[in-house]
Design a protein around this motif. Structure first.
Motif, PDB file in Angstrom:
ATOM      1  N   ALA A  95       2.918   2.061   0.502  1.00 15.53           N
ATOM      2  CA  ALA A  95       1.527   1.674   0.300  1.00 15.53           C
ATOM      3  C   ALA A  95       0.929   1.215   1.618  1.00 15.53           C
ATOM      4  O   ALA A  95       1.397   0.243   2.211  1.00 15.53           O
ATOM      5  N   ASN A  96      -0.110   1.913   2.060  1.00 19.86           N
ATOM      6  CA  ASN A  96      -0.800   1.543   3.296  1.00 19.86           C
ATOM      7  C   ASN A  96      -2.201   1.004   3.036  1.00 19.86           C
ATOM      8  O   ASN A  96      -2.973   0.798   3.972  1.00 19.86           O
ATOM      9  N   ASP A  97      -2.501   0.761   1.768  1.00 20.86           N
ATOM     10  CA  ASP A  97      -3.818   0.293   1.351  1.00 20.86           C
ATOM     11  C   ASP A  97      -3.612  -0.533   0.083  1.00 20.86           C
ATOM     12  O   ASP A  97      -2.723  -0.232  -0.725  1.00 20.86           O
ATOM     13  N   MET A  98      -4.427  -1.572  -0.117  1.00 20.22           N
ATOM     14  CA  MET A  98      -4.233  -2.425  -1.291  1.00 20.22           C
ATOM     15  C   MET A  98      -4.539  -1.693  -2.591  1.00 20.22           C
ATOM     16  O   MET A  98      -4.066  -2.097  -3.657  1.00 20.22           O
ATOM     17  N   GLY A  99      -5.308  -0.620  -2.522  1.00 18.69           N
ATOM     18  CA  GLY A  99      -5.510   0.197  -3.712  1.00 18.69           C
ATOM     19  C   GLY A  99      -4.201   0.794  -4.185  1.00 18.69           C
ATOM     20  O   GLY A  99      -3.909   0.834  -5.389  1.00 18.69           O
ATOM     21  N   ALA A 100      -3.387   1.260  -3.238  1.00 22.85           N
ATOM     22  CA  ALA A 100      -2.069   1.795  -3.588  1.00 22.85           C
ATOM     23  C   ALA A 100      -1.191   0.702  -4.179  1.00 22.85           C
ATOM     24  O   ALA A 100      -0.455   0.939  -5.152  1.00 22.85           O
ATOM     25  N   VAL A 101      -1.252  -0.506  -3.609  1.00 24.33           N
ATOM     26  CA  VAL A 101      -0.481  -1.630  -4.158  1.00 24.33           C
ATOM     27  C   VAL A 101      -0.867  -1.866  -5.614  1.00 24.33           C
ATOM     28  O   VAL A 101      -0.004  -2.057  -6.484  1.00 24.33           O
ATOM     29  N   GLN A 102      -2.174  -1.858  -5.902  1.00 27.87           N
ATOM     30  CA  GLN A 102      -2.622  -2.098  -7.273  1.00 27.87           C
ATOM     31  C   GLN A 102      -2.116  -1.019  -8.221  1.00 27.87           C
ATOM     32  O   GLN A 102      -1.592  -1.318  -9.304  1.00 27.87           O
ATOM     33  N   LEU A 128       3.184  -9.826  -2.607  1.00 29.79           N
ATOM     34  CA  LEU A 128       3.522  -8.406  -2.637  1.00 29.79           C
ATOM     35  C   LEU A 128       4.892  -8.183  -3.269  1.00 29.79           C
ATOM     36  O   LEU A 128       5.109  -7.168  -3.953  1.00 29.79           O
ATOM     37  N   LEU A 129       5.825  -9.122  -3.069  1.00 27.91           N
ATOM     38  CA  LEU A 129       7.119  -9.023  -3.736  1.00 27.91           C
ATOM     39  C   LEU A 129       6.940  -9.079  -5.250  1.00 27.91           C
ATOM     40  O   LEU A 129       7.608  -8.349  -5.992  1.00 27.91           O
ATOM     41  N   ASP A 130       6.033  -9.928  -5.719  1.00 27.05           N
ATOM     42  CA  ASP A 130       5.736  -9.995  -7.144  1.00 27.05           C
ATOM     43  C   ASP A 130       5.153  -8.683  -7.659  1.00 27.05           C
ATOM     44  O   ASP A 130       5.289  -8.353  -8.836  1.00 27.05           O
ATOM     45  N   SER A 131       4.498  -7.944  -6.774  1.00 29.65           N
ATOM     46  CA  SER A 131       3.887  -6.671  -7.162  1.00 29.65           C
ATOM     47  C   SER A 131       4.863  -5.503  -7.111  1.00 29.65           C
ATOM     48  O   SER A 131       4.518  -4.405  -7.546  1.00 29.65           O
ATOM     49  N   GLY A 132       6.054  -5.724  -6.532  1.00 28.99           N
ATOM     50  CA  GLY A 132       7.065  -4.668  -6.511  1.00 28.99           C
ATOM     51  C   GLY A 132       7.516  -4.212  -5.142  1.00 28.99           C
ATOM     52  O   GLY A 132       8.289  -3.266  -5.030  1.00 28.99           O
ATOM     53  N   MET A 133       7.059  -4.878  -4.060  1.00 29.42           N
ATOM     54  CA  MET A 133       7.455  -4.458  -2.717  1.00 29.42           C
ATOM     55  C   MET A 133       8.936  -4.723  -2.485  1.00 29.42           C
ATOM     56  O   MET A 133       9.428  -5.819  -2.756  1.00 29.42           O
ATOM     57  N   ILE A 134       9.648  -3.726  -1.984  1.00 21.58           N
ATOM     58  CA  ILE A 134      11.077  -3.875  -1.701  1.00 21.58           C
ATOM     59  C   ILE A 134      11.391  -3.766  -0.212  1.00 21.58           C
ATOM     60  O   ILE A 134      12.495  -4.098   0.210  1.00 21.58           O
ATOM     61  N   ARG A 135      10.451  -3.285   0.574  1.00 24.55           N
ATOM     62  CA  ARG A 135      10.643  -3.161   2.023  1.00 24.55           C
ATOM     63  C   ARG A 135       9.328  -3.490   2.703  1.00 24.55           C
ATOM     64  O   ARG A 135       8.264  -3.025   2.282  1.00 24.55           O
ATOM     65  N   TRP A 136       9.406  -4.296   3.765  1.00 18.60           N
ATOM     66  CA  TRP A 136       8.212  -4.722   4.503  1.00 18.60           C
ATOM     67  C   TRP A 136       8.254  -4.124   5.899  1.00 18.60           C
ATOM     68  O   TRP A 136       9.228  -4.295   6.627  1.00 18.60           O
ATOM     69  N   VAL A 137       7.156  -3.426   6.259  1.00 15.32           N
ATOM     70  CA  VAL A 137       6.985  -2.948   7.624  1.00 15.32           C
ATOM     71  C   VAL A 137       5.938  -3.852   8.268  1.00 15.32           C
ATOM     72  O   VAL A 137       4.750  -3.752   7.964  1.00 15.32           O
ATOM     73  N   PRO A 138       6.334  -4.800   9.129  1.00 18.39           N
ATOM     74  CA  PRO A 138       5.368  -5.732   9.718  1.00 18.39           C
ATOM     75  C   PRO A 138       4.299  -5.000  10.533  1.00 18.39           C
ATOM     76  O   PRO A 138       4.554  -3.918  11.073  1.00 18.39           O
ATOM     77  N   PRO A 139       3.109  -5.571  10.646  1.00 21.28           N
ATOM     78  CA  PRO A 139       2.107  -5.015  11.549  1.00 21.28           C
ATOM     79  C   PRO A 139       2.687  -4.844  12.948  1.00 21.28           C
ATOM     80  O   PRO A 139       3.514  -5.656  13.386  1.00 21.28           O
ATOM     81  N   VAL A 140       2.257  -3.802  13.637  1.00 19.01           N
ATOM     82  CA  VAL A 140       2.921  -3.422  14.890  1.00 19.01           C
ATOM     83  C   VAL A 140       2.776  -4.469  15.986  1.00 19.01           C
ATOM     84  O   VAL A 140       3.561  -4.478  16.937  1.00 19.01           O
TER      85      VAL A 140
END
Length: 296
Positions: A95-102, A128-140
């Motif tokens: 997900a690269n946009d909060m719409g995708a997260v939703q 985001l973990l509560d929403s289902g995120m399993i891997r975090w790519v930090p801002p560059v």
């Protein structure tokens, strides 16, 4: 440490994409990201074709295949395509946009939180973990120290730390705009760009009046002028708690890049210096090579 191949950020034609992934499938990669993240007008592959490529790569490679979503949603048609991507039923989504997260959270699907989500603290990660995120790519632009602080905050909140994927090689995606800078450089309107991005397989260099390359233009995306390269920082990456290193595709020489990172993770000593910048990782201006500047 796992190695991932990020999504292709530039506009390549169908033949170039096919040849590229055929070459990458034979390399020691643990994760391969597919899909268009920059501009919905780039249709070398349709969503169905990306899915087909994903199935082919799963059959011939041990890598996990992930579909990356568009970063900047500007039209109802793009939102509809995003919904279809989240409903693909086969592949994990970045997900690269909060719409995708939703969309993904509504479907209770796990996902990768891409760098464009701009997550900078443990409380944001917790949501985001509560929403289902399993891997975090930090801002560059995040430094090793900042990433460490965020992960410590997650632990203090008594939350499970997700996988962490660091952008370790490639032109850094810095910003997105409704304007298309590549079209403007060719004096074309955005709505009639004639897909001129395809003329710049590694982006369009933007230099200062003194001739120093400051940025790379890639359609609506502004990227770093130099390639970031954290190969010499491998020990610090290990110590930071990173699980995955992302190598962002370039038109030439990616096989050599993957092999170089693989040799180091297999035990070969990392080089003392590499071509490219690494300032952000050390908490300085991103365009710096901090070893040469005497900052570390």
């Amino acid at each position: 440490m796992k190695l991932s191949l990020g999504p292709v950020l530039f506009y390549w034609d169908k033949a170039q994409l096919g040849n590229f992934y055929a070459e990458m499938s034979a390399l020691p990669l643990d994760v391969i990201y597919l899909g268009e993240t920059v501009c919905s007008k780039r249709r070398a592959f349709s969503l169905d074709q990306w899915l087909g490529l994903g199935r082919e790569l799963q059959a011939c490679s041990q890598a996990q295949i992930v579909l990356s979503s568009l970063t900047l949603i500007e039209a109802a048609s793009e939102l509809s395509s995003l919904r279809r991507l989240c409903d693909n039923g086969q592949l994990l989504v970045e997900a690269n946009d909060m719409g995708a997260v939703q969309f993904l959270a509504e479907r209770k699907l796990p996902f990768v939180g891409g760098p464009a989500l701009n997550l900078y603290n443990g409380h944001a990660l917790g949501q985001l973990l509560d929403s289902g995120m399993i891997r975090w790519v930090p801002p560059v632009e995040c430094s090793a120290a900042l990433i460490g602080d965020v992960l410590e905050q997650v632990r203090e909140l008594d939350r499970e730390v997700p996988e962490v994927e660091i952008f370790a090689y490639g032109h850094l995606p810095l910003a997105y705009s409704a304007r298309c800078f590549t079209a403007r450089a060719e004096n074309r309107p955005k709505d009639d760009c004639q897909f001129c991005c395809i003329n710049y397989p590694d982006g369009l260099a933007l230099s200062s009046q003194e001739g120093q390359q400051l940025f790379t233009l890639n359609g609506i995306q502004t990227m770093s002028g130099e390639v970031t390269n954290l190969l010499a920082d491998y020990p610090a990456l290990m110590a930071s708690g990173a699980n995955v290193l992302r190598l962002s595709p370039r038109a030439q020489g990616m096989a050599e890049v993957v092999r170089a990172f693989d040799k180091v993770r297999q035990g070969e000593a990392p080089p003392l210096f590499v071509d490219g910048c690494n300032g952000y990782w050390h908490g300085h201006a991103g365009m710096l090579k901090v070893e040469e500047a005497g900052l570390c």
